[in-house]
Design an enzyme around this catalytic site. Structure first.
Site, mmCIF file in Angstrom:
data_model
loop_
_atom_site.group_PDB
_atom_site.id
_atom_site.type_symbol
_atom_site.label_atom_id
_atom_site.label_comp_id
_atom_site.label_asym_id
_atom_site.label_seq_id
_atom_site.Cartn_x
_atom_site.Cartn_y
_atom_site.Cartn_z
ATOM 1 N N TRP A 116 0.838 -1.206 0.000
ATOM 2 C CA TRP A 116 0.000 0.000 0.000
ATOM 3 C C TRP A 116 0.873 1.256 0.000
ATOM 4 O O TRP A 116 0.386 2.358 -0.241
ATOM 5 C CB TRP A 116 -0.913 0.018 1.230
ATOM 6 N N ASP A 117 2.164 1.092 0.282
ATOM 7 C CA ASP A 117 3.112 2.205 0.254
ATOM 8 C C ASP A 117 2.919 3.021 -1.027
ATOM 9 O O ASP A 117 3.005 4.244 -1.028
ATOM 10 C CB ASP A 117 4.564 1.683 0.272
ATOM 11 N N GLU A 148 0.713 -1.807 12.525
ATOM 12 C CA GLU A 148 0.970 -3.252 12.612
ATOM 13 C C GLU A 148 1.288 -3.732 14.027
ATOM 14 O O GLU A 148 1.620 -4.890 14.229
ATOM 15 C CB GLU A 148 2.096 -3.639 11.651
ATOM 16 N N LYS A 177 2.965 1.128 16.030
ATOM 17 C CA LYS A 177 4.191 1.099 15.235
ATOM 18 C C LYS A 177 4.274 2.353 14.368
ATOM 19 O O LYS A 177 5.338 2.859 14.064
ATOM 20 C CB LYS A 177 4.150 -0.153 14.351
ATOM 21 N N GLN A 178 3.100 2.818 13.934
ATOM 22 C CA GLN A 178 3.083 3.886 12.928
ATOM 23 C C GLN A 178 1.762 4.644 12.974
ATOM 24 O O GLN A 178 0.815 4.212 13.631
ATOM 25 C CB GLN A 178 3.281 3.265 11.556
HETATM 26 C C1 BGC Z 1 5.056 -1.179 7.616
HETATM 27 C C2 BGC Z 1 4.022 -1.327 6.522
HETATM 28 C C3 BGC Z 1 4.691 -1.170 5.176
HETATM 29 C C4 BGC Z 1 5.847 -2.134 5.028
HETATM 30 C C5 BGC Z 1 6.606 -1.941 3.732
HETATM 31 C C6 BGC Z 1 6.167 -2.173 7.381
HETATM 32 O O1 BGC Z 1 7.157 -2.007 8.335
HETATM 33 O O2 BGC Z 1 4.491 -1.391 8.872
HETATM 34 O O3 BGC Z 1 3.029 -0.336 6.682
HETATM 35 O O4 BGC Z 1 3.767 -1.374 4.164
HETATM 36 O O5 BGC Z 1 6.737 -1.929 6.098
HETATM 37 O O6 BGC Z 1 7.168 -0.683 3.670
#
Ligand code: BGC
Length: 760
Positions: A361-362, A489, A600-601
């Site tokens: 999804w990035d 996550e 985490k984010q």
């Molecule tokens: C993030 C995800 C991301 C992935 C790839 C993970 O660490 O939590 O949101 O899509 O990295 O960049």
């Protein structure tokens, strides 16, 4: 890195302990080929090297302790392919290698305006023979199959023998789990096999084939040597290595120049003679490329980049290290992005094997905005890619037992789900809504109605359908979505993740409105779509009903959105105890992380940025204050979003601090893993932090609004935005802001609340 270079990256001392990290930073690419920045001659103990072709992968089996229905049985990963960079040099019999002898006046540089990686040094061999060495390397933006190198060797204090061996080497492997569990995959090392290698007529060729994905690769090479002394040439083809050897009677101060032309082309085994056709065509192309010559491609490279920077540059006065970081990031995005509608941009671009070359999804939430508002032609290819994967997404939906709709994979190259850990993979259904959201953003900014009519509506409908499959109307009359993972996550498998529910509602709404639009304006197209997808009024009305009744949890006491139904029932995370244990996922069992309030984010904060007008300022502030305290930013996708929202809320110092963290993430290796590849989402996040953060740009109802703010450390900055066929230059300094329409018809924009009509 030694010097701050605002248009490039410069290294003035060789630090072999950072060799692999710098190989990522000096990697080159053109969206099709990517190669790490390792030296032509290599090191004695070769560090992490790699050359990659976007979308070129092989499968491997996924193994599970307990395997359940819908778990993917195989994954696929981007392959390390034939090495076309290698040039070995012997000076009077001694191998040129900077680890031996003495190296002086070293400088390595990538110039973002020229797109050429250069290296210069003086080397004194252990015996005392001194040479000056210069090399150049480029991966052509103009001819996507071409990797071009040049080396110039000049003897300084001797006449003698110089031997140059220029090769292509098909004996390459990916990193396996044994080498590095964080990067490696379950490959055995025989995934890419050389099936033919040959050399004749000054052309070397290696044909390789993947073990199980039915893909093939042809790599061809030719060299051109210029020197004054006598030279004998020989060709060898041995053990998957094809080389040209030049033995030169070198003379003091007389340069020897080698130009090396390497072409790569992949193909799918659809017919038996495809390999011959591809290889014959590639040899024809090689001859053409050699006729055009080195200078031609160097000029074309510059022309391409002139246009790219004209469309995309952000210029900043007052902080050179920021300026460098911003351009470095944009340059890598350009190098990484696939632009053929069949490939995309992976989480690490084409710079390393981290995340296996997968697309996430990035792309939609972080990277697409950059291309939409600077290079809409590239943005179009990225949305086309998702359309090309729609069939695979429908198949994935079926595999997951859904009757209707499409479920896009969490991580993939070819459309098949590659995520083996479903709580932080497949359960992130929000990817469907993210794709739908970004397609609408693309259509709005580009006015590409054709795409909407021909492809967009279909994606919107198929993604929307999935919400009806996984969500339900409860007794409260509201539409609930259970058992999903939102962007954060560190919180998995929850009910009514607020991000997911709002985005799903947005997906349903856009699908509903797009169908109505089609029905009214393109009735024939509507009929065709309705027949093909078997949609009717009842289903469309259900989209409407679900989105207006979407359930959103809210804490009336705290006046804050919980991230999901149960988030506020969880205990606080003990941050004292976890000091020095970041990223948490490397130190704690996931269940212990999931059980607490720790992120985490950006999750809710991201939502309040992208669906900005649905939340008022006070709400955004309360939510920001709450979630900031419990977010670790263990994902590189986080700080840029906190920076944008801090700007919106007037937390200017915080906004700047988060931005600084994001802008030099790779150059300064802040996450300590850039060796495995750059962080493309964060790179684009830097661009977003300036445009949406400091520039305050928002697109609302088809119009652009800006609320610029000048960070204290800067004296001015400016950026360019492509929107509806126009290009707008926005310049901000202590006196205020200026908007300039660089091309296109007049357009209305807003500066905060003030309406402005821009004319050229
Ligand atoms: C993030 C995800 C991301 C992935 C790839 C993970 O660490 O939590 O949101 O899509 O990295 O960049």
């Amino acid at each position: 890195m030694n010097d701050i270079n605002v248009w490039g990256l410069t290294e003035k001392e060789i630090d072999t302990t950072k060799y692999s990290l710098n190989a990522t930073l000096f990697a080159l690419g053109n969206g099709y080929i990517g190669t790490r920045g390792n030296f032509e001659e290599g090191l004695e103990l070769e560090e992490y090297d790699g050359t990659f072709i976007n979308g070129f992968y092989d499968y491997y089996d996924l193994s599970y302790g307990e395997k359940y229905k819908g778990y993917p049985s195989r994954s696929h990963a981007m392959l390390n392919v034939t090495n076309g960079k290698k040039i070995d040099i012997y000076i009077n019999g001694e191998l040129f290698n900077v680890e031996k002898g003495t190296t002086k006046d070293y400088i390595r540089e990538i110039n973002f305006r020229k797109g050429v990686l250069t290296r210069k040094l003086t080397w004194i061999s252990p015996r005392g023979d001194e040479i000056s060495f210069e090399s150049e390397r480029l991966i052509s933006f103009y001819e996507k199959h071409l990797l071009l190198s040049k080396v110039k060797i000049t003897p300084i204090n001797f006449d003698g023998s110089i031997k140059i061996i220029s090769s292509i080497n098909g004996n390459v492997k990916n990193i396996t789990k044994e080498n590095d569990p964080r990067i490696g995959v379950e490959f055995n090392g025989d995934e890419l096999r050389v099936i033919k290698s040959s050399i004749d007529d000054n052309i070397g060729k290696i044909i390789s084939r993947t073990k199980s994905s039915d893909l093939g690769l042809v790599c061809v090479m030719s060299n051109r040597l210029d020197c004054t002394g006598e030279c004998s040439t020989s060709y060898t083809e041995y053990n998957e290595l094809v080389s040209h050897t030049y033995d030169v009677k070198a003379m003091k101060n007389e340069p020897i120049i080698l130009q090396k032309y390497v072409l790569y082309k992949t193909y799918k085994y659809v017919e038996d003679n495809i390999e011959k056709i591809t290889s014959d065509n590639l040899i024809i192309l090689l001859k053409e490329v050699m006729d055009n010559g080195y200078k031609f491609y160097k000029c074309k490279q510059k022309d391409y980049l002139d246009e790219f920077w004209y469309n995309s540059d952000i210029s900043i006065d007052g902080d050179d290290s920021v300026q460098q970081g911003v351009r470095f990031n944009m340059y890598h995005l350009l190098q990484s992005v696939g632009r053929d509608g069949l490939t995309n941009i992976s989480a690490k671009g084409l710079t390393g094997e981290g995340y296996e070359g997968h697309y996430f999804w990035d792309t939609e939430i972080y990277i697409l905005p950059f291309f939409i508002y600077t290079n809409p032609d590239i943005a179009k290819e990225l949305v086309e890619y998702r359309y090309n994967l729609l069939e695979a997404a429908r198949k994935r939906g079926k595999e997951m037992q859904y009757d209707k709709g499409a479920l896009y994979p969490w991580r993939t190259i070819n459309g098949e789900e590659c995520s083996a850990y479903f709580p932080a993979g497949t359960a992130q259904y929000h990817i469907n809504a993210d794709i739908a959201y970004s397609i609408c953003k693309y259509i709005e900014a580009s006015e590409d109605e054709d795409f909407l009519v021909e492809k967009g509506v279909e994606i919107l409908v198929e993604t929307a359908r999935l919400w009806l499959e996984i969500g339900q109307f409860n007794d409260d009359g509201k539409f609930h979505i259970c058992c999903v993972t939102g962007p954060d996550e560190y919180t998995a498998i929850v009910n009514n993740n607020v991000y997911t529910n709002f985005m799903a509602a947005n997906n349903l709404k856009n699908a509903y409105e797009a169908v109505i639009f089609l029905k009214n304006k393109y009735p024939l197209k509507y009929r065709e779509l309705a027949d093909n997808l078997n949609i009717d009024e009842v289903e469309i009305n259900k989209f409407h009903e679900a989105y207006i009744n979407i359930y959103i949890p809210y804490d009336e006491d705290k006046k804050i959105y919980p991230q999901d139904d149960s988030f506020f029932q969880k205990p606080a995370w003990d941050f004292e105890k976890s000091k020095g244990k970041y990223p948490l996922l490397m130190h704690y069992h996931p269940i212990n992380i999931y059980r607490a309030q720790v992120c985490k984010q950006a999750d809710l904060i991201l939502l309040e940025f992208i669906l900005n007008d649905l939340f008022d300022d006070k709400q955004k502030k309360r939510d920001y204050d709450y979630y900031e305290k419990i977010t670790t930013h263990d994902s590189s996708l986080s700080t840029c979003i906190f920076s944008i929202m801090a700007n919106e809320l007037g937390y200017y110092h915080k906004a700047y601090d988060y931005f600084i963290h994001s802008v030099r993430t790779d150059i300064d290796d802040i996450h300590n893993n850039t060796t495995a590849g750059v962080h493309t989402a964060n790179m684009a996040g830097t661009w977003m932090s300036i445009i949406f953060g400091f520039g305050g740009m928002r697109e609302e109802k088809g119009m652009l609004r800006f609320s610029p703010h000048l960070p204290e450390k800067w004296t001015s900055y400016s950026f360019r935005i492509s929107f509806k066929g126009r290009k707008i230059l926005v310049s901000v300094d202590e006196k205020g802001v200026e908007y300039k329409l660089l091309n296109g018809d007049p357009i209305v924009i807003y500066n905060k609340e003030e309406k402005l009509e821009l004319k050229r």
